[in-house]
Design a protein around this motif. Structure first.
Motif, PDB file in Angstrom:
ATOM      1  N   LEU A  57       0.811  -1.205   0.000  1.00 53.00           N
ATOM      2  CA  LEU A  57       0.000   0.000   0.000  1.00 53.00           C
ATOM      3  C   LEU A  57       0.851   1.263   0.000  1.00 53.00           C
ATOM      4  N   VAL A  58       0.413   2.247  -0.760  1.00 54.58           N
ATOM      5  CA  VAL A  58       1.046   3.567  -0.779  1.00 54.58           C
ATOM      6  C   VAL A  58      -0.064   4.587  -0.558  1.00 54.58           C
ATOM      7  N   CYS A  59       0.025   5.331   0.556  1.00 55.81           N
ATOM      8  CA  CYS A  59      -1.005   6.307   0.923  1.00 55.81           C
ATOM      9  C   CYS A  59      -0.352   7.683   1.050  1.00 55.81           C
ATOM     10  N   PRO A  60      -0.327   8.472  -0.025  1.00 58.03           N
ATOM     11  CA  PRO A  60       0.284   9.799   0.052  1.00 58.03           C
ATOM     12  C   PRO A  60      -0.723  10.889   0.403  1.00 58.03           C
ATOM     13  N   ASP A  61      -0.201  11.998   0.912  1.00 57.35           N
ATOM     14  CA  ASP A  61      -0.975  13.228   0.913  1.00 57.35           C
ATOM     15  C   ASP A  61      -0.912  13.800  -0.498  1.00 57.35           C
ATOM     16  N   LEU A  62      -2.053  14.198  -1.034  1.00 60.08           N
ATOM     17  CA  LEU A  62      -2.064  14.837  -2.345  1.00 60.08           C
ATOM     18  C   LEU A  62      -1.289  16.153  -2.294  1.00 60.08           C
ATOM     19  N   PRO A  63      -0.702  16.584  -3.397  1.00 61.76           N
ATOM     20  CA  PRO A  63       0.035  17.854  -3.416  1.00 61.76           C
ATOM     21  C   PRO A  63      -0.830  19.007  -2.905  1.00 61.76           C
ATOM     22  N   GLY A  64      -0.263  19.780  -1.971  1.00 61.01           N
ATOM     23  CA  GLY A  64      -0.968  20.907  -1.388  1.00 61.01           C
ATOM     24  C   GLY A  64      -1.813  20.552  -0.188  1.00 61.01           C
ATOM     25  N   TYR A  65      -2.056  19.262   0.034  1.00 62.30           N
ATOM     26  CA  TYR A  65      -2.817  18.789   1.179  1.00 62.30           C
ATOM     27  C   TYR A  65      -1.853  18.153   2.178  1.00 62.30           C
ATOM     28  N   GLY A  66      -2.191  18.217   3.468  1.00 55.92           N
ATOM     29  CA  GLY A  66      -1.376  17.541   4.468  1.00 55.92           C
ATOM     30  C   GLY A  66       0.067  17.978   4.417  1.00 55.92           C
ATOM     31  N   ASP A  67       0.973  16.985   4.292  1.00 53.43           N
ATOM     32  CA  ASP A  67       2.406  17.254   4.343  1.00 53.43           C
ATOM     33  C   ASP A  67       3.077  17.318   2.977  1.00 53.43           C
ATOM     34  N   SER A  68       2.327  17.151   1.894  1.00 58.24           N
ATOM     35  CA  SER A  68       2.933  17.138   0.556  1.00 58.24           C
ATOM     36  C   SER A  68       2.924  18.531  -0.069  1.00 58.24           C
ATOM     37  N   ALA A  69       4.034  18.855  -0.752  1.00 59.66           N
ATOM     38  CA  ALA A  69       4.175  20.170  -1.368  1.00 59.66           C
ATOM     39  C   ALA A  69       3.308  20.289  -2.616  1.00 59.66           C
ATOM     40  N   ARG A  70       2.763  21.482  -2.838  1.00 62.60           N
ATOM     41  CA  ARG A  70       2.034  21.729  -4.083  1.00 62.60           C
ATOM     42  C   ARG A  70       3.037  21.863  -5.224  1.00 62.60           C
ATOM     43  N   LEU A  71       2.564  21.734  -6.455  1.00 64.10           N
ATOM     44  CA  LEU A  71       3.460  21.646  -7.611  1.00 64.10           C
ATOM     45  C   LEU A  71       3.745  22.993  -8.266  1.00 64.10           C
ATOM     46  N   GLY A  72       3.116  24.052  -7.818  1.00 67.64           N
ATOM     47  CA  GLY A  72       3.339  25.364  -8.403  1.00 67.64           C
ATOM     48  C   GLY A  72       2.477  26.391  -7.718  1.00 67.64           C
ATOM     49  N   ASP A  73       2.579  27.632  -8.148  1.00 62.84           N
ATOM     50  CA  ASP A  73       1.892  28.721  -7.466  1.00 62.84           C
ATOM     51  C   ASP A  73       0.524  29.053  -8.054  1.00 62.84           C
ATOM     52  N   ALA A  74       0.174  28.486  -9.195  1.00 62.31           N
ATOM     53  CA  ALA A  74      -1.064  28.854  -9.879  1.00 62.31           C
ATOM     54  C   ALA A  74      -2.074  27.706  -9.820  1.00 62.31           C
ATOM     55  N   PRO A  75      -3.361  28.006 -10.070  1.00 61.18           N
ATOM     56  CA  PRO A  75      -4.357  26.928 -10.111  1.00 61.18           C
ATOM     57  C   PRO A  75      -4.002  25.824 -11.098  1.00 61.18           C
ATOM     58  N   GLN A  76      -3.262  26.150 -12.152  1.00 64.81           N
ATOM     59  CA  GLN A  76      -2.866  25.141 -13.133  1.00 64.81           C
ATOM     60  C   GLN A  76      -2.057  24.007 -12.510  1.00 64.81           C
ATOM     61  N   SER A  77      -1.458  24.268 -11.349  1.00 70.66           N
ATOM     62  CA  SER A  77      -0.670  23.217 -10.694  1.00 70.66           C
ATOM     63  C   SER A  77      -1.563  22.147 -10.076  1.00 70.66           C
ATOM     64  N   PHE A  78      -2.896  22.359 -10.095  1.00 73.09           N
ATOM     65  CA  PHE A  78      -3.832  21.345  -9.620  1.00 73.09           C
ATOM     66  C   PHE A  78      -4.620  20.711 -10.754  1.00 73.09           C
ATOM     67  N   ASP A  79      -4.183  20.916 -11.966  1.00 70.26           N
ATOM     68  CA  ASP A  79      -4.723  20.216 -13.132  1.00 70.26           C
ATOM     69  C   ASP A  79      -4.703  18.714 -12.829  1.00 70.26           C
ATOM     70  N   GLU A  80      -5.862  18.057 -12.930  1.00 70.55           N
ATOM     71  CA  GLU A  80      -5.938  16.631 -12.599  1.00 70.55           C
ATOM     72  C   GLU A  80      -4.965  15.790 -13.410  1.00 70.55           C
ATOM     73  N   ALA A  81      -4.753  16.149 -14.668  1.00 67.89           N
ATOM     74  CA  ALA A  81      -3.811  15.397 -15.494  1.00 67.89           C
ATOM     75  C   ALA A  81      -2.404  15.512 -14.935  1.00 67.89           C
ATOM     76  N   LEU A  82      -2.036  16.720 -14.488  1.00 65.15           N
ATOM     77  CA  LEU A  82      -0.726  16.930 -13.890  1.00 65.15           C
ATOM     78  C   LEU A  82      -0.595  16.151 -12.585  1.00 65.15           C
ATOM     79  N   LEU A  83      -1.614  16.218 -11.750  1.00 63.19           N
ATOM     80  CA  LEU A  83      -1.573  15.476 -10.485  1.00 63.19           C
ATOM     81  C   LEU A  83      -1.531  13.973 -10.737  1.00 63.19           C
ATOM     82  N   GLY A  84      -2.262  13.507 -11.746  1.00 63.76           N
ATOM     83  CA  GLY A  84      -2.233  12.089 -12.082  1.00 63.76           C
ATOM     84  C   GLY A  84      -0.845  11.645 -12.486  1.00 63.76           C
ATOM     85  N   ARG A  85      -0.188  12.442 -13.325  1.00 61.19           N
ATOM     86  CA  ARG A  85       1.186  12.104 -13.733  1.00 61.19           C
ATOM     87  C   ARG A  85       2.118  12.107 -12.531  1.00 61.19           C
ATOM     88  N   HIS A  86       1.905  13.053 -11.625  1.00 57.24           N
ATOM     89  CA  HIS A  86       2.751  13.161 -10.433  1.00 57.24           C
ATOM     90  C   HIS A  86       2.629  11.906  -9.566  1.00 57.24           C
TER      91      HIS A  86
END
Length: 293
Positions: A57-86
């Motif tokens: 099992l692998v249980c991460p915090d999603l980027p920007g939630y909990g302890d995981s860093a967000r991927l950028g400063d703009a809303p585009q950093s939460f693009d589902e396709a980008l998060l899926g690739r991450h």
């Protein structure tokens, strides 16, 4: 607040220069478990002991939630396709080239996108109490939209939601934890306090708002394009949601998910929105059956 996710161990992985914090462990085929709003990886704390002897099992915090860093400063950093690739990159870095993914709520949308975009990596998909973004927006009609008011508030393109939520984040996020739960004790006080502490930080509030902005202005457009092109999920799919009882849903989840996947198993569970916490055994059993298919 440290709450055990035994028998897993906590690890931090740098994925493309962005730290992802995850709990990892177990034995068997790999399964990625993704949490939703307004929660963290602790969503899976009651499911993990039921699966860890059969799956890695692998249980991460999603980027920007909990302890995981967000991927950028703009809303585009939460693009589902980008998060899926991450998330796919996370699994590959952990040594899992092919794996199942199960997501609840926002995590279900990331799981859906990862499976649609990278079927060579995702062997099975589980989505819990969520619809693809384009279908979710289409389903919001009439008074039913009252109960999904946060979708519209959080997606506002100015800092209005951050300012409003920041005035009393415990009341705002606590509203969902309390009113979306039907099984007493499903979210105990220490876990509730953890969720409120994690979501209530100013940077977390901003990340959550950007996540919903991406949903309103990016993700739905991607889904529409995929529908027009006839793209479909090629792996076995589990779609589970809360059984509304005598109430009627303003949409048909079976029809919607069957429009996206040829091999789909659907199940309605008598609980509230937080399926993994309210009915962990039923969720664990459904995941086990999915991966056995």
């Amino acid at each position: 607040m440290q709450i055990s996710m035994m028998p897993l161990r906590t690890t931090k992985v740098s994925v493309g220069g962005h730290d992802v914090v995850a709990d990892v462990g177990g034995d068997g085929p790999p399964v990625l478990l993704l949490h939703g709003f307004p929660q963290t990886r602790l969503t899976w704390r009651s499911v993990v002991p039921l699966l860890a002897d059969r799956f890695q099992l692998v249980c991460p915090d999603l980027p920007g939630y909990g302890d995981s860093a967000r991927l950028g400063d703009a809303p585009q950093s939460f693009d589902e396709a980008l998060l899926g690739r991450h998330m796919v990159k996370l699994m590959h870095q952990l040594g899992y080239e092919r794996f199942a993914v199960v997501g609840h709520d926002r995590g279900g949308l990331v799981a859906f996108r990862a499976a649609l975009d990278d079927p060579d990596s995702v062997t099975h998909l589980g989505v819990l109490d969520i619809l693809p973004t384009v279908d979710n927006w289409a389903a919001l009609q009439g008074p039913g939209g009252v109960f999904a008011f946060h979708l519209y508030l959080l997606a506002q393109p100015t800092d209005l939601p951050e300012r409003l939520i920041g005035a009393d984040p415990d009341v705002f996020f606590g509203h969902f934890l309390d009113t979306w739960t039907e099984v007493p004790g499903a979210i105990p006080p220490d876990v509730r306090a953890h969720y409120l502490s994690a979501a209530g930080r100013p940077e977390a509030i901003h990340a959550i708002c950007d996540d919903y902005r991406a949903s309103a202005f990016i993700d739905g457009v991607q889904d529409e394009r995929d529908q027009a092109e006839g793209r479909r999920l090629t792996m076995p799919v589990l779609a589970a949601w809360q059984d509304p009882g005598e109430a009627r849903l303003p949409f048909d989840p079976v029809r919607i998910w069957e429009s996206w996947a040829a091999d789909v198993h659907t199940v309605a569970l008598r609980c509230g929105h937080f399926l993994p916490e309210e009915l962990p055994k039923q969720v664990a059993d459904a995941v086990t059956q999915l991966i056995a298919s």
